[in-house]
Every structure is written in structure tokens, then in C-alpha cells.
Scaffold this motif. Structure first.
Motif, PDB file in Angstrom:
ATOM      1  N   MET A  16       0.842  -1.195   0.000  1.00 50.69           N
ATOM      2  CA  MET A  16       0.000   0.000   0.000  1.00 50.69           C
ATOM      3  C   MET A  16       0.872   1.239   0.000  1.00 50.69           C
ATOM      4  N   GLU A  17       0.349   2.323  -0.586  1.00 50.79           N
ATOM      5  CA  GLU A  17       1.037   3.604  -0.558  1.00 50.79           C
ATOM      6  C   GLU A  17       0.509   4.426   0.598  1.00 50.79           C
ATOM      7  N   VAL A  18       1.424   4.996   1.374  1.00 48.67           N
ATOM      8  CA  VAL A  18       1.067   5.865   2.487  1.00 48.67           C
ATOM      9  C   VAL A  18       1.605   7.257   2.201  1.00 48.67           C
ATOM     10  N   GLY A  19       0.728   8.240   2.253  1.00 48.99           N
ATOM     11  CA  GLY A  19       1.146   9.629   2.080  1.00 48.99           C
ATOM     12  C   GLY A  19       1.592  10.211   3.408  1.00 48.99           C
ATOM     13  N   ILE A  20       2.651  11.000   3.377  1.00 50.08           N
ATOM     14  CA  ILE A  20       3.213  11.592   4.586  1.00 50.08           C
ATOM     15  C   ILE A  20       3.332  13.096   4.389  1.00 50.08           C
ATOM     16  N   LYS A  21       2.760  13.864   5.306  1.00 50.22           N
ATOM     17  CA  LYS A  21       2.874  15.324   5.268  1.00 50.22           C
ATOM     18  C   LYS A  21       3.454  15.805   6.589  1.00 50.22           C
ATOM     19  N   VAL A  22       4.573  16.525   6.513  1.00 57.62           N
ATOM     20  CA  VAL A  22       5.260  17.014   7.708  1.00 57.62           C
ATOM     21  C   VAL A  22       5.195  18.534   7.719  1.00 57.62           C
ATOM     22  N   THR A  23       4.749  19.101   8.828  1.00 56.97           N
ATOM     23  CA  THR A  23       4.718  20.556   8.993  1.00 56.97           C
ATOM     24  C   THR A  23       5.429  20.936  10.277  1.00 56.97           C
ATOM     25  N   VAL A  24       5.904  22.178  10.341  1.00 53.73           N
ATOM     26  CA  VAL A  24       6.539  22.704  11.550  1.00 53.73           C
ATOM     27  C   VAL A  24       5.768  23.939  11.986  1.00 53.73           C
ATOM     28  N   GLN A  25       5.557  24.028  13.289  1.00 52.88           N
ATOM     29  CA  GLN A  25       4.777  25.143  13.837  1.00 52.88           C
ATOM     30  C   GLN A  25       5.577  25.836  14.931  1.00 52.88           C
ATOM     31  N   ASP A  26       5.587  27.156  14.867  1.00 47.32           N
ATOM     32  CA  ASP A  26       6.225  27.939  15.921  1.00 47.32           C
ATOM     33  C   ASP A  26       5.204  28.176  17.032  1.00 47.32           C
ATOM     34  N   VAL A  27       5.532  27.792  18.255  1.00 51.14           N
ATOM     35  CA  VAL A  27       4.551  27.861  19.352  1.00 51.14           C
ATOM     36  C   VAL A  27       4.237  29.294  19.758  1.00 51.14           C
ATOM     37  N   LEU A  28       5.106  30.240  19.439  1.00 52.86           N
ATOM     38  CA  LEU A  28       4.875  31.634  19.819  1.00 52.86           C
ATOM     39  C   LEU A  28       4.034  32.375  18.796  1.00 52.86           C
ATOM     40  N   THR A  29       4.252  32.107  17.512  1.00 55.16           N
ATOM     41  CA  THR A  29       3.527  32.823  16.458  1.00 55.16           C
ATOM     42  C   THR A  29       2.416  31.992  15.829  1.00 55.16           C
ATOM     43  N   ASN A  30       2.419  30.678  16.088  1.00 54.15           N
ATOM     44  CA  ASN A  30       1.458  29.741  15.467  1.00 54.15           C
ATOM     45  C   ASN A  30       1.628  29.635  13.956  1.00 54.15           C
ATOM     46  N   ALA A  31       2.684  30.222  13.414  1.00 53.14           N
ATOM     47  CA  ALA A  31       2.942  30.103  11.981  1.00 53.14           C
ATOM     48  C   ALA A  31       3.314  28.659  11.652  1.00 53.14           C
ATOM     49  N   GLU A  32       2.727  28.124  10.580  1.00 55.22           N
ATOM     50  CA  GLU A  32       2.962  26.731  10.191  1.00 55.22           C
ATOM     51  C   GLU A  32       3.490  26.683   8.761  1.00 55.22           C
ATOM     52  N   LYS A  33       4.538  25.879   8.560  1.00 58.89           N
ATOM     53  CA  LYS A  33       5.122  25.714   7.243  1.00 58.89           C
ATOM     54  C   LYS A  33       5.275  24.238   6.924  1.00 58.89           C
ATOM     55  N   ILE A  34       5.219  23.926   5.629  1.00 57.85           N
ATOM     56  CA  ILE A  34       5.380  22.536   5.196  1.00 57.85           C
ATOM     57  C   ILE A  34       6.861  22.200   5.143  1.00 57.85           C
ATOM     58  N   VAL A  35       7.241  21.133   5.800  1.00 57.75           N
ATOM     59  CA  VAL A  35       8.615  20.653   5.795  1.00 57.75           C
ATOM     60  C   VAL A  35       8.831  19.675   4.646  1.00 57.75           C
ATOM     61  N   SER A  36       7.888  18.744   4.481  1.00 53.82           N
ATOM     62  CA  SER A  36       8.052  17.722   3.448  1.00 53.82           C
ATOM     63  C   SER A  36       6.716  17.052   3.145  1.00 53.82           C
ATOM     64  N   VAL A  37       6.541  16.669   1.907  1.00 55.84           N
ATOM     65  CA  VAL A  37       5.436  15.813   1.484  1.00 55.84           C
ATOM     66  C   VAL A  37       6.068  14.610   0.798  1.00 55.84           C
ATOM     67  N   ALA A  38       5.814  13.425   1.310  1.00 53.72           N
ATOM     68  CA  ALA A  38       6.489  12.233   0.807  1.00 53.72           C
ATOM     69  C   ALA A  38       5.510  11.074   0.703  1.00 53.72           C
ATOM     70  N   TYR A  39       5.964  10.026   0.026  1.00 48.71           N
ATOM     71  CA  TYR A  39       5.153   8.818  -0.145  1.00 48.71           C
ATOM     72  C   TYR A  39       6.023   7.604   0.145  1.00 48.71           C
TER      73      TYR A  39
END
Length: 500
Positions: free
Chosen positions: A79-102
């Protein structure tokens, strides 16, 4: 089946720059994805492969890493599993994508029998989209070796001589021996795949010289005595070097000094071409026209062709503009891009409509916008490149197109037949003064079966505002032109079917 994990980045996870190391992140990604696979399979699963992983953002100590995984599609025993990784700054709540992988996981039954995986339950539009594209990504995986071998033949012709101060690749060898202890095992008592990837990243970073090849071998006590290792895994890692200001540094040049080193050197050239092509094409999500049709990007252009049409067909917000007895016309506006959808009810079996519509040499018989159409290259049974010319519109020069036509049959009864179209460039067919070379961003057909003798044919076409005056070679133009062409298409399909 979806699994989510959140993890604070602690000093123990970071390197000297205070940034999260790739090793711990790979370990977390594999653990979360494996749980999603096992949740779906109901049995233990092992990591079969990871597609190319690219890290777009760095995570620092004190930030939060979120990993979301879900099974996109189940095949027979994998089976294929999709993986999405994000990073969030706890002070600003800003979220960015680190990686999208399979990643691909294989079900491992307790006994000697095989596990027949159940289909994935599709609950959202995103689920349907990823399920459709998973089969295309699988094609790329299966065809990678063939593409790589072709590129190796080309890179073998390149000169491997380097500057006098180049470092011999033989001086970059690093070997590490690890004892597998209980903390390194997964919940089934086997060496954890993520842990192996973390060890690979560590030894590769010591060796680093831009691309680093890593080979993993395992021994038990008996194999160790006999010096008979088992090959576990191989991977190629690419590194960047930065200074204290985060600026990229230039690596020392390297040169191969052995026969095996020369082979690896040329292999690195081939892999780099594949990586750069993949990034260029897939970063545009299939919306970037006129990519060159070459050995290194055939699989990715085909994927982006199918992916672009699949994305377009599943976009929300289509507005119906006209309804006739067996034709409905829809439009979709997004920024400077206008898309059309023409839905036709046709009294022919879906496989017949697919066969007729996927052969573009027949299109002149029902689409008056097609002046000529000839096959430039039959890449495979499912991929052809055509040169199309169209009659001039009032006040404009005749236009021509070089397009890739990708056709796919459904893997399951409820899935549509697909004929996707996009512009590509061929060095053998440069623009001619006789025509104005035009581009098709995304177009094609999806054919849904209604019964054994009827189907719904949906034609899609996406154009930018700059192309609006020229809607040639497409089922577009004025509303009357769309209706007339659609009626001719229906008549052609039903007439051809009656003659079969």
C-alpha cells in the motif's frame, strides 16, 4: 486510515546549529506511516521503499513537528502511504510545510499465507484524488530502473576528468557498525526501518560530498563469522553545506579513481537529472506547460499530465452555464485561468468511447478546429505525442500544437477512463513561421460508464486569459461552437459504434 503525531523538537534531536536533524525526523516519519499501514492492514507491516524525500523547511529547537499520514491506496499485498510534515512555531502559530512524501509498505502475515488488503475507504475529495494518483506514482516507481539505465548510458559519455585539486572519491569512504539493541526495534521485535534510515543519514553526513551513496548490510552471529552479509537497503542522500549566515557553500570537487568509482560517478549524474526534472515538473502540480520530452522526464511528464486533469476534474466551484437534452456546459474561473467542462451523455459503451477518443488522428472527423493531426512519436501503448494544426480564426494566424496524449484504463469498475492532454516541446519540431505555436495547459476526457451500452463523456479544457481569443483545437470558443462540436462528437461516437 490516518495517523497523526506531534513532537516537540528538543536539543537531543538537533545538530550544532540548533536545527532538527534529518535522522530523528526520518525515524518519526517512518513510525507514523507504518502505524497508518498497520491500522489499515490489521497485521504487521514493513517499509518496502520511500520515494524521494525533500526537506523544504528547517525545524528548530522549541518548535513543534506535526506528521500526518494516511493510506492512499492498497494494492494486493502493499500500500502507498502519504506523509505530510509541517513545523509550527509555538509563539507565532505560523505553520510551514517541511516535506510531502510517499512510502510503500508491505503487509507481513504471521503464517506463510498472503494478505489480501482491503480497498481504502474514500471519504473526501482529497481521498479520491490521492487514490487516483497513487497508481500513477506506482508506475514511476516500477519504471525507475529502466529510466535510470537509459540515463546511465548517456552519462557514460561525459568526461569524468576534474581539476587537479579534486578529492578522490575513495577518500570519502565511511563505515559504521551498529549493534541492534531493544530500543532500536519496533513493536514486532524487528529493526525499525526509521532507525536504519537515521543511521544511514548519520554515516552519510560524515562522508558528505554532495550526493552520498549508502549501502546497509546485516549479519547475525553465524553470518558474521562466515562474512556473509545480507543486503538490507541502499539509498542516495544529497547534502548542502551552509555557513553561519545560512549561505550555501561550494563543495570541493571529487574525481573517481577506480572502475567502481566511475560507475557511481555516472550514476550520480543520472540521478541528479531525474531529481531536477522531478522537482521542476511536479512542483508546478501539472500546470507548467511546454516541458521538454526527454528520457529523464518521460515518467514525470506522463504523471503530471494525468495529475493535472485529475486535479482539474475534482476542483470545487464549477458553474453550469447551459443545459441541453444530452449536453451540459460548465465553467470554472480561478485567477487568470478559465476552465471549461462539457458533459455529454452518449449511447455507446465506455470502452468504445475511450478507444475512439484516445486516438487523436480520428478527431478531425468531428472537431472542425482540427486541420491536421499526425503522430510524432508513439512512446508506448499509453503515451503518444501529436503535432496538431488548426485553421486560423478571424484576424489571426493559423496555430499549431505539440501535445502529449496519455491514456489510462480504470483499475477498478467505478473509476473513469482517462485521456489527458498537455503541451510538450520536441527539439525535432521547433516552431515554424507558418504557424503560431500555442500551448495547452491541461485538457482531456474522463469517461464514466453508466451501463453496458451508455456512458458519460466529460471533456475538460483549461486556458489562460492570453489564449482566450484563440480557443482552437479544443471544445471551447463561443457557447454555440461548444454545443456544435459536442453534438458532432456524440454523433461520431454513436455512428462509429453502430458500424463496429
Amino acid at each position: 486510515m490516518a495517523v497523526c503525531m506531534c513532537q516537540a523538537v528538543l536539543p537531543a534531536h538537533a545538530g550544532p546549529r540548533g536545527e532538527l536533524g534529518a535522522g530523528p525526523l526520518l525515524r518519526w516519519m517512518d513510525a507514523t506511516a507504518c502505524l497508518a499501514a498497520e491500522k489499515h492492514a490489521g497485521v504487521s507491516c514493513v517499509t518496502a521503499s520511500m520515494d524521494d524525500i525533500q526537506f523544504e523547511e528547517a525545524a528548530r529547537v522549541g518548535q513543534i513537528i506535526s506528521i500526518r499520514t494516511k493510506v492512499n491506496r492498497a494494492f494486493k499485498t502493499s500500500m502507498e502511504v502519504g506523509i505530510k510534515v509541517t513545523v509550527q512555531d509555538v509563539l507565532t502559530n505560523a505553520e510551514k510545510i517541511v516535506s510531502v512524501a510517499y512510502a510503500t509498505y508491505v503487509a507481513k502475515p504471521v503464517d506463510a499465507g498472503k494478505v489480501e488488503l482491503k480497498p481504502v475507504e474514500l471519504l473526501s475529495a482529497e481521498d479520491h484524488l490521492e487514490h487516483s494518483l497513487a497508481i500513477e506514482r506506482r508506475r514511476i516507481r516500477l519504471g525507475y530502473v529502466q529510466v535510470f539505465q537509459k540515463l546511465m548510458q548517456e552519462s557514460n559519455k561525459e568526461d569524468t576528468r576534474e581539476e587537479k585539486d579534486a578529492v578522490s572519491t575513495e577518500h570519502t569512504h565511511v563505515q559504521s557498525t551498529e549493534l541492534v539493541l531493544p530500543p532500536h526495534a519496533n513493536h514486532h521485535g524487528n529493526t525499525f526501518g526509521g532507525q536504519i534510515m537515521a543511521w544511514m543519514q548519520t554515516v552519510a553526513s560524515i562522508s558528505a560530498s554532495v550526493e552520498v551513496g549508502v549501502r546497509v548490510e546485516a549479519y547475525n552471529c553465524e553470518e558474521w563469522i562466515k562474512d556473509q552479509p545480507r543486503h538490507i537497503n541502499s539509498a542516495f542522500l544529497t547534502f548542502n553545506a551552509v555557513n553561519d549566515k545560512g549561505e550555501l557553500l561550494t563543495f570541493p570537487r571529487v574525481k573517481p579513481t577506480t572502475e567502481d568509482g566511475v560507475r557511481r560517478y555516472h550514476g550520480a549524474i543520472a540521478r541528479r537529472r531525474i531529481r531536477l526534472t522531478r522537482k521542476c515538473i511536479l512542483s508546478a502540480k501539472g500546470d507548467k506547460p511546454s516541458d521538454a520530452w526527454e528520457t529523464s522526464n518521460q515518467a514525470y511528464l506522463s504523471y503530471s499530465n494525468i495529475a493535472a486533469l485529475t486535479h482539474l476534474a475534482r476542483k470545487p466551484g464549477w458553474d453550469i452555464t447551459k443545459t441541453l437534452d444530452n449536453i451540459r456546459i460548465w465553467t470554472h474561473e480561478e485567477g487568470a485561468v478559465l476552465s471549461f467542462k462539457v458533459e455529454m451523455q452518449v449511447k455507446v459503451p465506455s470502452h468504445v468511447a475511450f478507444s475512439l477518443l484516445s486516438d487523436f488522428s480520428l478527431r478531425q472527423r468531428w472537431d472542425r478546429h482540427f486541420l491536421t493531426c499526425k503522430v510524432l512519436q508513439a512512446v508506448s501503448e499509453e503515451e503518444k505525442i501529436y503535432h496538431i494544426t488548426s485553421a486560423p480564426t478571424t484576424g489571426h494566424q493559423p496555430r499549431d500544437f505539440v501535445v502529449l496524449v496519455s491514456q489510462r484504463q480504470p483499475c477498478r469498475p467505478q473509476e473513469p477512463y482517462t485521456v489527458a492532454v498537455r503541451s510538450v516541446t520536441l527539439r525535432a519540431v521547433p516552431p515554424s513561421p507558418e504557424f503560431c505555436r500555442s500551448e495547452i495547459l491541461c485538457a482531456g476526457f474522463q469517461i464514466h460508464s453508466n451501463s453496458s451500452s451508455s456512458c458519460t463523456v466529460c471533456y475538460f479544457n483549461q486556458v489562460t486569459s492570453g489564449v482566450m481569443p484563440y480557443l482552437a483545437a479544443n471544445l471551447t470558443g463561443s457557447s454555440k461552437s461548444i454545443e456544435d462540436t459536442a453534438l458532432e462528437c456524440i454523433k461520431f461516437l454513436e455512428l462509429k459504434d453502430s458500424k463496429c
